[in-house]
Design a protein around this motif. Structure first.
Motif, PDB file in Angstrom:
ATOM      1  N   ASP A  86     -20.486  -2.521   0.346  1.00  0.00           N
ATOM      2  CA  ASP A  86     -19.600  -3.286   0.523  1.00  0.00           C
ATOM      3  C   ASP A  86     -18.753  -2.481   0.781  1.00  0.00           C
ATOM      4  OD1 ASP A  86     -21.201  -5.220   0.572  1.00  0.00           O
ATOM      5  OD2 ASP A  86     -20.518  -5.392  -2.104  1.00  0.00           O
ATOM      6  N   VAL A  87     -17.416  -3.188   1.112  1.00  0.00           N
ATOM      7  CA  VAL A  87     -15.891  -2.598   1.287  1.00  0.00           C
ATOM      8  C   VAL A  87     -15.626  -2.931  -0.440  1.00  0.00           C
ATOM      9  CG1 VAL A  87     -14.075  -2.706   2.330  1.00  0.00           C
ATOM     10  CG2 VAL A  87     -15.840  -3.079   3.631  1.00  0.00           C
ATOM     11  N   GLN A  88     -15.138  -1.922  -1.347  1.00  0.00           N
ATOM     12  CA  GLN A  88     -14.394  -1.690  -2.269  1.00  0.00           C
ATOM     13  C   GLN A  88     -12.415  -2.473  -2.366  1.00  0.00           C
ATOM     14  OE1 GLN A  88     -15.723  -2.738  -5.081  1.00  0.00           O
ATOM     15  NE2 GLN A  88     -17.808  -1.873  -3.890  1.00  0.00           N
ATOM     16  N   PRO A  89     -12.030  -2.700  -2.928  1.00  0.00           N
ATOM     17  CA  PRO A  89     -10.736  -2.962  -2.957  1.00  0.00           C
ATOM     18  C   PRO A  89     -10.050  -1.945  -3.064  1.00  0.00           C
ATOM     19  CG  PRO A  89     -11.295  -4.812  -4.422  1.00  0.00           C
ATOM     20  CD  PRO A  89     -12.885  -3.695  -3.438  1.00  0.00           C
ATOM     21  N   THR A  90     -10.993  -0.109  -3.638  1.00  0.00           N
ATOM     22  CA  THR A  90      -9.784   0.676  -3.577  1.00  0.00           C
ATOM     23  C   THR A  90     -10.297   1.551  -2.113  1.00  0.00           C
ATOM     24  OG1 THR A  90     -11.640   1.511  -4.570  1.00  0.00           O
ATOM     25  CG2 THR A  90      -9.547   0.986  -6.129  1.00  0.00           C
ATOM     26  N   ASP A  91     -10.603   1.180  -1.501  1.00  0.00           N
ATOM     27  CA  ASP A  91     -11.279   1.467  -0.307  1.00  0.00           C
ATOM     28  C   ASP A  91      -9.451   1.599   0.592  1.00  0.00           C
ATOM     29  OD1 ASP A  91     -13.539   2.000  -1.147  1.00  0.00           O
ATOM     30  OD2 ASP A  91     -14.511   0.702   0.017  1.00  0.00           O
ATOM     31  N   TRP A  92     -10.157   2.744   1.467  1.00  0.00           N
ATOM     32  CA  TRP A  92      -9.206   2.861   2.587  1.00  0.00           C
ATOM     33  C   TRP A  92      -8.250   2.033   3.489  1.00  0.00           C
ATOM     34  CZ3 TRP A  92      -8.279   2.813   8.184  1.00  0.00           C
ATOM     35  CH2 TRP A  92     -10.099   3.497   8.198  1.00  0.00           C
ATOM     36  N   VAL A  93      -9.755   1.271   3.997  1.00  0.00           N
ATOM     37  CA  VAL A  93      -9.930   0.363   5.523  1.00  0.00           C
ATOM     38  C   VAL A  93      -9.157  -1.262   4.170  1.00  0.00           C
ATOM     39  CG1 VAL A  93     -11.599   1.058   6.726  1.00  0.00           C
ATOM     40  CG2 VAL A  93     -11.714  -0.130   4.113  1.00  0.00           C
ATOM     41  N   PHE A  94     -10.028  -0.991   3.424  1.00  0.00           N
ATOM     42  CA  PHE A  94      -9.250  -2.268   2.442  1.00  0.00           C
ATOM     43  C   PHE A  94      -7.737  -2.525   2.457  1.00  0.00           C
ATOM     44  CE2 PHE A  94      -8.317  -5.741  -0.468  1.00  0.00           C
ATOM     45  CZ  PHE A  94      -9.518  -6.828  -1.098  1.00  0.00           C
ATOM     46  N   VAL A  95      -6.810  -1.149   1.776  1.00  0.00           N
ATOM     47  CA  VAL A  95      -5.947  -1.071   1.709  1.00  0.00           C
ATOM     48  C   VAL A  95      -4.940  -0.919   3.110  1.00  0.00           C
ATOM     49  CG1 VAL A  95      -3.841   0.455   0.763  1.00  0.00           C
ATOM     50  CG2 VAL A  95      -5.606   0.266  -0.749  1.00  0.00           C
ATOM     51  N   ALA A  96      -5.575  -0.393   4.601  1.00  0.00           N
ATOM     52  CA  ALA A  96      -5.228  -0.799   5.648  1.00  0.00           C
ATOM     53  C   ALA A  96      -4.560  -1.898   6.047  1.00  0.00           C
ATOM     54  CB  ALA A  96      -5.716  -0.315   6.619  1.00  0.00           C
ATOM     55  N   LEU A  97      -5.537  -2.971   5.655  1.00  0.00           N
ATOM     56  CA  LEU A  97      -5.877  -4.350   6.233  1.00  0.00           C
ATOM     57  C   LEU A  97      -4.307  -4.938   5.857  1.00  0.00           C
ATOM     58  CD1 LEU A  97      -6.811  -6.885   7.772  1.00  0.00           C
ATOM     59  CD2 LEU A  97      -8.928  -6.514   6.434  1.00  0.00           C
ATOM     60  N   GLN A  98      -4.753  -5.030   4.385  1.00  0.00           N
ATOM     61  CA  GLN A  98      -4.160  -5.571   3.235  1.00  0.00           C
ATOM     62  C   GLN A  98      -2.685  -5.393   3.607  1.00  0.00           C
ATOM     63  OE1 GLN A  98      -3.519  -4.482  -0.953  1.00  0.00           O
ATOM     64  NE2 GLN A  98      -4.242  -6.786  -1.054  1.00  0.00           N
ATOM     65  N   SER A  99      -1.582  -4.029   4.403  1.00  0.00           N
ATOM     66  CA  SER A  99      -0.693  -3.683   4.444  1.00  0.00           C
ATOM     67  C   SER A  99      -0.161  -4.256   5.855  1.00  0.00           C
ATOM     68  CB  SER A  99      -0.397  -2.357   4.563  1.00  0.00           C
ATOM     69  OG  SER A  99      -1.308  -1.909   5.879  1.00  0.00           O
ATOM     70  N   LEU A 100      -0.866  -4.789   6.703  1.00  0.00           N
ATOM     71  CA  LEU A 100      -1.006  -5.094   8.219  1.00  0.00           C
ATOM     72  C   LEU A 100      -1.101  -6.752   7.986  1.00  0.00           C
ATOM     73  CD1 LEU A 100      -3.445  -3.892  10.387  1.00  0.00           C
ATOM     74  CD2 LEU A 100      -1.459  -3.393  10.478  1.00  0.00           C
ATOM     75  N   ILE A 101      -1.635  -7.179   6.703  1.00  0.00           N
ATOM     76  CA  ILE A 101      -2.009  -8.628   6.698  1.00  0.00           C
ATOM     77  C   ILE A 101      -0.360  -8.979   5.541  1.00  0.00           C
ATOM     78  CG2 ILE A 101      -2.662 -10.750   5.411  1.00  0.00           C
ATOM     79  CD1 ILE A 101      -5.480  -8.776   5.114  1.00  0.00           C
ATOM     80  N   GLU A 102       0.467  -8.419   5.149  1.00  0.00           N
ATOM     81  CA  GLU A 102       1.730  -8.695   4.446  1.00  0.00           C
ATOM     82  C   GLU A 102       2.744  -8.335   5.343  1.00  0.00           C
ATOM     83  OE1 GLU A 102       1.387  -5.651   1.413  1.00  0.00           O
ATOM     84  OE2 GLU A 102      -0.496  -6.994   0.153  1.00  0.00           O
ATOM     85  N   GLN A 103       2.398  -7.692   6.677  1.00  0.00           N
ATOM     86  CA  GLN A 103       3.530  -7.330   7.426  1.00  0.00           C
ATOM     87  C   GLN A 103       3.519  -8.106   8.113  1.00  0.00           C
ATOM     88  OE1 GLN A 103       3.407  -3.061   9.313  1.00  0.00           O
ATOM     89  NE2 GLN A 103       4.900  -3.274  10.466  1.00  0.00           N
ATOM     90  N   TYR A 104       2.416  -8.957   9.132  1.00  0.00           N
ATOM     91  CA  TYR A 104       2.725  -9.392   9.793  1.00  0.00           C
ATOM     92  C   TYR A 104       1.961 -10.534   9.805  1.00  0.00           C
ATOM     93  CZ  TYR A 104       2.568  -5.067  12.694  1.00  0.00           C
ATOM     94  OH  TYR A 104       3.173  -3.818  13.331  1.00  0.00           O
ATOM     95  N   SER A 105       1.867 -11.095   7.850  1.00  0.00           N
ATOM     96  CA  SER A 105       0.786 -12.346   8.178  1.00  0.00           C
ATOM     97  C   SER A 105      -0.065 -12.902   9.036  1.00  0.00           C
ATOM     98  CB  SER A 105       2.323 -13.266   7.668  1.00  0.00           C
ATOM     99  OG  SER A 105       3.092 -13.452   6.817  1.00  0.00           O
TER     100      SER A 105
END
Length: 502
Positions: free
Chosen positions: A31-50
């Motif tokens: 599974d992809v964990q909330p601490t993984d870099w991919v999770f953090v990277a996607l979260q930053s894109l979502i917050e930046q571009y909605s």
């Protein structure tokens, strides 16, 4: 940048890539964990571009692990949204974000490829369905009900020695429903019907208590227009109905008896009585009219309707002949509880209330061709006791008065309670047990037209789905003191319905 068929289509997959897509490694199962870099990277894109707007505050707040496929779905949605934003704004992404997206795509290339393949399959199936659909604005559905039925016991003629003379009957009813939407929110229903007569057992038994829910007239195997109805929204909370023929109040009003009632008796209760409170039926054979359904909120609903028997007759029209007007308020004081209060006003030119259940006197309280007005009141309730069990019931009261210059009135009551058991022995199967007192004249100025005793209606049925399109429904009805007369012996009615839906 987004996942496109032209980029990841089947024709561009190399043998090596196909092999990779078909073999799932141990790493891919993690599974992809909330601490993984991919999770953090996607979260930053979502917050930046909605780019995922189904979240209430347009941020990605999931704190649970995601499967790689779930993560790929979110990633694909976000990338496509970012791409569309850039096209609309005619601007370029910062290089740091391009690199971030490229790295995420590379990391989840196999999952994105699998997702794209699923999308292409769905698009092909959708295109195939569209090419074979009946119409771009009209859908076609239908049902065939084949019925084996019969009854036995004492004829309800006041003589305990008269036995019912009846054979086993095999009948059918076929319906085609053409549903058209002109705006996407309205609905035009044209219902066509063909049948050989499903038996009206009151002739053989001498009482309306034996009448069946799926009883229909005989079209001599010809296809007739059985119902013409148009429904359209005035607002999100208000819907209006127009009926050209064969209307009934239960076509628009909620009757709070979902597992026993049905639209035309194809499923549910085998009897006419336990389908719904008989006051909904008062007054008609084939009326036209108008109705409105207003949802005040999620808990309160108001149903209003006006039906006229001879609306197409210039001499009577909507207001000078037999009519019936209904007002009903239903509300949900709790999630598993619903209550209803019903009022119905009726004028009958021939003196027949025409609910066609209960005793003969309860239908014609003053005699044939004696005009009358009636005021009917109903209390209905539905209680979902458990996820797979519910109980519903009602009490109905009718006050009828002569309007031919003679002072005379009658009081008629009925009540019932029904138990439904869901997923009984099989998923989607329904077992039903019901009992009640069909309409009975408890007082009448014409004393000879009162029902002196009390009859009882008991029934059981089992709705068993054989396949998604075929349902078998055996049922039995047991009547004690038919016609509310203890001089009449018991009557048994048995039915087996096979319903084919398509």
């Amino acid at each position: 940048m987004p996942v496109k068929a032209s980029e990841y289509g089947e024709k561009d997959i190399t043998p090596n890539e196909r092999s990779m897509a078909e073999v799932t490694s141990v790493y891919q199962l993690s599974d992809v964990q909330p601490t993984d870099w991919v999770f953090v990277a996607l979260q930053s894109l979502i917050e930046q571009y909605s780019c995922i707007t189904n979240k209430r505050d347009r941020t990605y707040q999931s704190n649970r692990p995601l499967t790689r496929y779930e993560f790929a779905v979110e990633l694909n949605v976000c990338i496509n949204a970012i791409y569309q934003q850039q096209v609309n704004q005619l601007s370029q992404l910062p290089q740091v974000d391009i690199a971030k997206i490229k790295r995420l795509q590379d990391e989840f290339a196999i999952e994105l490829l699998s997702l794209q393949n699923h999308m292409e399959v769905l698009e092909m199936k959708t295109a195939n369905l569209k090419s074979k659909q009946f119409s771009t604005t009209t859908t076609l559905s239908g049902s065939i009900v084949a019925v084996v039925s019969g009854l036995t016991g004492d004829s309800a003629d006041g003589n305990s020695d008269t036995q019912i003379e009846s054979n086993i009957a095999l009948n059918y009813r076929a319906r085609l429903n053409l549903i058209t939407s002109l705006t996407g929110k309205d609905r035009l229903l044209v219902r066509l019907q063909s049948s050989n007569r499903v038996p009206n057992f009151n002739g053989a038994s001498g009482t309306n208590m034996t009448r069946l829910s799926f009883e229909v007239g005989n079209t001599n195997d010809k296809l007739d227009i059985n119902l013409l109805e148009y429904r359209f929204p005035v607002s999100e909370s208000l819907n209006l109905y127009l009926f050209a023929n064969a209307a009934s109040h239960h076509y628009y009003a909620t009757v709070l008896n979902p597992y026993f009632a049905s639209f035309g008796g194809a499923k549910g209760s085998p009897s006419r009585f336990l389908e719904r409170n008989p006051i909904y039926r008062i007054g008609f054979i084939s009326p036209a009219g108008v109705a409105a359904v207003y949802n005040v909120n999620q808990a309160i609903r108001l149903d209003l309707g006006y039906l006229a028997e001879n609306a197409g007759n210039l001499n009577e029209g909507l207001f000078r002949g037999t009519y019936s007007a209904l007002a009903q308020l239903s509300f949900k004081p709790a999630q598993n509880l619903e209550l209803g209060l019903t009022y119905l006003r009726n004028y009958s030119a021939d003196g027949n209330l025409l609910h066609r259940t209960g005793s003969n006197f309860s239908n014609i309280p003053f005699g044939a061709n004696v005009p009358l007005v009636s005021n009917a009141y109903g209390m209905e309730a539905l209680w979902r006791i458990a996820p797979k069990m519910s109980v519903s019931g009602w009490f109905g009261y009718i006050n009828a008065e002569r309007v031919d210059g003679i002072d005379s009135e009658a009081d008629i009551i009925n009540y019932a309670v029904n138990f439904a058991f869901l997923d009984l022995f099989k998923e989607s199967a329904i077992g039903g047990l019901g009992l009640g007192v069909p309409p009975k004249v408890v007082s009448n100025t014409i004393a000879s037209r009162e029902d002196r005793e009390t009859g009882l209606h008991l029934e059981a049925f089992y709705q068993f789905p054989i396949t998604d399109n075929i349902t078998l429904i055996p049922g039995i009805i047991y009547l004690i003191n038919p016609n509310h007369n203890d001089n009449d012996g018991d009557i048994f009615v048995g039915t087996i319905r096979t319903v084919f839906n398509f």
